[in-house]
Design an enzyme around this catalytic site. Structure first.
Site: not given
Ligand code: CS2
Ligand code: MG
Length: 408
Positions: A160, A217
């Site tokens: 991620y 995540h």
């Molecule tokens: C994430 C997001 O910003 C964050 O904390 O968890 O980037 C997430 O992955 C996205 O909003 C998904 O569209």
């Molecule tokens: Mg997030």
């Protein structure tokens, strides 16, 4: 006063922003954001087919009653698609109200509680040294708080928010190669063994003043998350985000019982009913809802007020997919909220985005300074909008090493 018409636009520079413009018989118009990342056409359709035909003829000043009409008035109500559509309408009505009052929105909420709202950006690296360079780069630009993510040695693919190769950013918010997702492979054991030490090295290198945030995540099991939160306690994180999937809220209790690491949850919530228990039982420290898909300013302000009763502070979602309109609504809430915590902030600053959404909200030294213009303080250039159209995109999907589907 009456709503006479409303239009929806989908598109933008590298994003599919969903922008609503509501027109009135007095010439004042309001703007709203319904961007639901990688599902953008659905809130747009909800607006076009169901909401706009009903809005025409309504008095735009009655934003509370119109919110109740959209939410209670729909038998099958709520969910991220509908809430993003209600959110756009609600923002646009508040924008109109601010313009009628000739006041920036924060004045209608109760005025400013602070001069600037602290934000965090995303530092990321293919490995720990690459992440260290990314952190140093942001600190040079004046950031006081950073979310840090890095590649894990031995992980079969980048995970991620982490680039494949050194020195690259990563377009993890949307992959515009099409509707079929790429696959990332995930191993929680490798992550659990590497990340606490990496976070400790970051603290050693950058010292006590940097606010360090980290996003799991949704990938750990409750017991693993409790172990992780305990292991990173000496690092003194600003927050640990989404340690477990959000559906099982009892998991937060287990983590709490084992650790004092601050917890941030809620970017996927779209209703107060999804976070009221977490807040009332003080199982989280920061609430991460976004004004866009939590249904707009009206319900988000209720969440903020409930959170304030329970020492829970705000940390609104502000991933790069968010439109400057939704971010402007959050900037006004951040300026007012007595229990403001921090704002995730990555959206502005490209010339194309600024041309599409002109505004004078300012970012300086890691702080956002809210605009004093009436309403939301952001405009939308329809001429510029003609340059863009919808492009299908997707989030990756995650599988474990044996092929089992996991949480992205
Ligand atoms: C994430 C997001 O910003 C964050 O904390 O968890 O980037 C997430 O992955 C996205 O909003 C998904 O569209
Ligand atoms: Mg997030």
């Amino acid at each position: 006063m009456k709503i006479t018409d409303a239009k929806v636009f989908v598109g933008g520079p590298g994003k599919n922003y969903v922008t609503l413009k509501i027109m009135t018989d007095e010439g004042v118009y309001g703007l709203g954001d319904a961007t639901l990342n990688n599902r953008e056409t659905l809130p747009a359709k909800y607006l076009q087919d169901y909401l706009i035909p009903n809005l025409i003829g309504m008095d735009p000043r009655n934003s509370e009653d119109i919110w109740q009409f959209m939410y209670r008035g729909a038998y099958f109500r709520g969910g991220p698609i509908a809430m993003a559509a209600y959110g756009a309408v609600d923002m646009a009505l508040w924008d109109i109200k601010g313009k009628l009052a000739n006041m920036p929105l924060y004045q209608l909420f109760g005025g400013k509680s602070r001069d600037g709202a602290m934000v965090y950006a995303h530092a990321t690296g293919s490995d720990l040294p690459d992440l260290m360079d990314s952190i140093a780069h942001y600190i040079e630009q004046g950031y006081k708080a950073l979310r840090v993510q890095c590649g894990i040695p031995g992980m079969p693919s980048a995970s991620y928010a982490v680039p494949e190769d050194k020195g690259q950013g990563k377009h993890y918010i949307s992959d515009f190669r099409g509707i079929r997702p790429r696959v990332e492979i995930w191993d929680s054991g490798l992550y659990m063994r590497h990340m606490p030490g990496a976070l400790a090295e970051i603290r050693d290198r950058f010292g006590p003043d940097l606010h360090i945030l980290h996003d799991v995540h949704h990938r750990l099991l409750p017991r693993e998350a409790a172990e992780f939160a305990k292991a990173v306690e000496p690092v003194g994180l600003f927050w640990l985000e989404d340690p477990t999937p959000t559906e099982d809220q009892e998991a937060l209790r287990l983590i709490r019982q084992h650790s004092t690491t601050p917890l941030a949850i809620g970017e996927v919530f779209n209703s107060i009913w999804q976070c009221n228990r977490l807040i009332e039982q003080e199982l989280i420290d920061y609430i991460r809802v976004a004004v866009t898909y939590a249904g707009g300013i009206t319900p988000t302000k209720r969440i903020v007020d409930l959170a304030g009763l329970h020492h829970v502070r705000t940390g609104f979602h502000g991933a790069p997919s968010h439109s400057p309109i939704g971010m402007a609504a959050q900037a006004h809430l951040n300026a007012w909220a007595p229990n403001f915590g921090i704002q995730e902030y990555l959206v502005l600053g490209t010339p194309d985005c600024d041309a599409l959404f002109p505004s004078d909200h300012r970012m300086e030294n890691g702080m956002v300074h809210v605009s004093d213009a009436p309403g939301l303080g952001v405009d939308f250039d329809e001429g510029e909008a003609e340059r863009y159209s919808y492009r299908p995109g997707s989030h990756p999907v995650v599988r474990l090493t044996d092929g089992t589907l996991w949480n992205y």
